[in-house]
Design an enzyme around this catalytic site. Sequence first.
Site, short mmCIF file in Angstrom:
data_model
loop_
_atom_site.label_atom_id
_atom_site.label_comp_id
_atom_site.label_asym_id
_atom_site.label_seq_id
_atom_site.Cartn_x
_atom_site.Cartn_y
_atom_site.Cartn_z
N LYS A 175 -7.88 -2.12 -5.02
CA LYS A 175 -7.45 -0.84 -4.47
C LYS A 175 -6.46 -0.15 -5.41
O LYS A 175 -5.68 -0.81 -6.08
CB LYS A 175 -6.78 -1.06 -3.10
N THR A 208 2.96 5.44 4.30
CA THR A 208 1.79 4.64 3.89
C THR A 208 1.88 3.20 4.42
O THR A 208 1.21 2.32 3.89
CB THR A 208 1.68 4.61 2.35
N GLY A 210 0.90 0.12 6.13
CA GLY A 210 -0.33 -0.38 6.74
C GLY A 210 -1.61 0.13 6.11
O GLY A 210 -2.70 -0.07 6.67
N THR A 211 -1.52 0.75 4.94
CA THR A 211 -2.76 1.31 4.34
C THR A 211 -3.80 0.22 4.04
O THR A 211 -4.99 0.39 4.31
CB THR A 211 -2.45 2.05 3.02
N GLY A 212 -3.34 -0.90 3.47
CA GLY A 212 -4.28 -1.95 3.09
C GLY A 212 -4.95 -2.59 4.30
O GLY A 212 -6.17 -2.82 4.31
N CYS A 213 -4.16 -2.84 5.34
CA CYS A 213 -4.71 -3.44 6.57
C CYS A 213 -5.75 -2.50 7.17
O CYS A 213 -6.84 -2.91 7.58
CB CYS A 213 -3.61 -3.67 7.61
N1 ADP Z 1 -0.99 8.04 -1.51
C1 ADP Z 1 -2.27 7.76 -1.30
N2 ADP Z 1 -3.19 8.75 -1.21
C2 ADP Z 1 -4.50 8.49 -0.97
N3 ADP Z 1 -4.98 7.23 -0.84
C3 ADP Z 1 -4.13 6.20 -0.94
C4 ADP Z 1 -2.74 6.39 -1.18
N4 ADP Z 1 -2.12 5.17 -1.19
C5 ADP Z 1 -3.10 4.27 -0.99
N5 ADP Z 1 -4.31 4.88 -0.84
C6 ADP Z 1 -5.59 4.22 -0.55
O1 ADP Z 1 -5.35 3.36 0.57
C7 ADP Z 1 -6.12 2.17 0.45
C8 ADP Z 1 -5.17 0.98 0.45
O2 ADP Z 1 -4.63 0.83 -0.85
P1 ADP Z 1 -3.23 0.22 -1.26
O3 ADP Z 1 -2.14 1.11 -0.75
O4 ADP Z 1 -3.31 -0.02 -2.71
O5 ADP Z 1 -3.22 -1.14 -0.43
P2 ADP Z 1 -2.03 -2.04 0.13
O6 ADP Z 1 -1.51 -1.41 1.40
O7 ADP Z 1 -2.69 -3.35 0.33
O8 ADP Z 1 -0.96 -2.06 -0.93
C9 ADP Z 1 -6.93 2.33 -0.82
O9 ADP Z 1 -8.20 2.90 -0.50
C10 ADP Z 1 -6.09 3.30 -1.65
O10 ADP Z 1 -6.83 3.99 -2.63
C1 LIG Z 2 1.87 -8.46 9.82
C2 LIG Z 2 1.64 -7.72 8.57
N1 LIG Z 2 0.48 -7.89 7.91
C3 LIG Z 2 0.25 -7.22 6.75
C4 LIG Z 2 1.20 -6.37 6.24
C5 LIG Z 2 0.97 -5.64 4.94
O1 LIG Z 2 0.30 -4.53 5.24
P1 LIG Z 2 -0.15 -3.42 4.21
O2 LIG Z 2 -1.33 -2.75 4.78
O3 LIG Z 2 -0.29 -4.00 2.86
O4 LIG Z 2 1.04 -2.42 4.31
P2 LIG Z 2 2.54 -2.53 3.84
O5 LIG Z 2 3.36 -3.51 4.55
O6 LIG Z 2 2.43 -2.90 2.39
O7 LIG Z 2 3.01 -1.15 4.08
C6 LIG Z 2 2.38 -6.20 6.96
N2 LIG Z 2 3.35 -5.37 6.53
N3 LIG Z 2 2.59 -6.90 8.11
#
Ligand code: ADP
Ligand SMILES: Cc1ncc(COP(=O)(O)OP(=O)(O)O)c(N)n1
Length: 267
Positions: A175, A208, A210-213
């Site tokens: 990602k 942002t 929780g984006t990954g979840c």
């Molecule tokens: N600021 C943003 N604008 C648009 N898409 C985003 C942005 N930040 C993350 N994404 C998208 O959200 C999804 C989760 O990515 P990411 O944030 O890298 O994951 P994580 O939460 O695990 O760190 C991916 O599809 C990524 O391209």
């Molecule tokens: C309980 C729990 N699971 C996963 C995460 C991480 O989530 P993610 O979508 O990567 O978002 P951020 O925490 O990085 O904002 C979490 N925080 N808690």
Amino acid sequence: MSLPRALTIAGSDSGGGAGIQADLKTFQELGVYGMSAITALTAQNTTGVQAVYPTTPDAVVTQIRSIGSDIGLDALKTGMLFGSDIIQAVAAVIREYGWTKVVVDPVMIAKGGSVLLQESAIHALITELLPLTEVLTPNIPEAEHLTGLSIKRATDKREAARKLAAFGARHVIIKGGHDDDEQKATDLWYDGRDFYELEGKRIDTVHTHGTGCTFSAALTAGLASGLELKAALEQAKAFIQAAIEGGIAIGHGRGPTNHWAYKRKSC
Ligand SMILES: Nc1ncnc2c1ncn2[C@@H]1O[C@H](COP(=O)(O)OP(=O)(O)O)[C@@H](O)[C@H]1O
Ligand SMILES: Cc1ncc(COP(=O)(O)OP(=O)(O)O)c(N)n1
């Protein structure tokens, strides 16, 4: 097709933006019956993680068997697994039921810096879970940590994806949320042979959490509904794009994404 069913094996986020709560909201929005097996409780809000209370491998397996022996499922995802004992137990129960639509989000560290996967669990993640994984969805720091590579350029991403596939994951999505492109958020998909890009406009926001979840849950919901992987990925990308665009400014820190934005947009 009968009602699609999906399971999330993950940690609880008391603040409701990530973990089990994000997954179940996403499943519901995409018309999928959601179920959960909780690996850990986190006391968490928009400012960070205040505490982590892991459950036991036995508690996790018993929750999963309650679902497997009765309701069944069409796809599952894993999120925060915390320790090697929980990973080993989850891998064993996936093998026991022969589930194949398995999405693994290798959650390691929350955006605020809290550890959600112990360092000692990385080996179990690679050796036990990746061989059972249909789609692996690391962010850039997670891909770096799992492979030992430093990802600076597009070619580094490709090398990391190849290495992760060699561990056993059939598809790898690295990602792009953490890369330094100010215009686009592009995710790299490797299917073991070819590379594809999933492009989205980068949204300038702090909300942002929780984006990954949410992305991996939307992908799991698509697979549970019978979509081919390409269509499930496109839907997940559109879902997260709408959720980030509609990010919710609650609390005093990094607010959660908006899980109902995608459905509102498509109505
Ligand atoms: N600021 C943003 N604008 C648009 N898409 C985003 C942005 N930040 C993350 N994404 C998208 O959200 C999804 C989760 O990515 P990411 O944030 O890298 O994951 P994580 O939460 O695990 O760190 C991916 O599809 C990524 O391209
Ligand atoms: C309980 C729990 N699971 C996963 C995460 C991480 O989530 P993610 O979508 O990567 O978002 P951020 O925490 O990085 O904002 C979490 N925080 N808690």
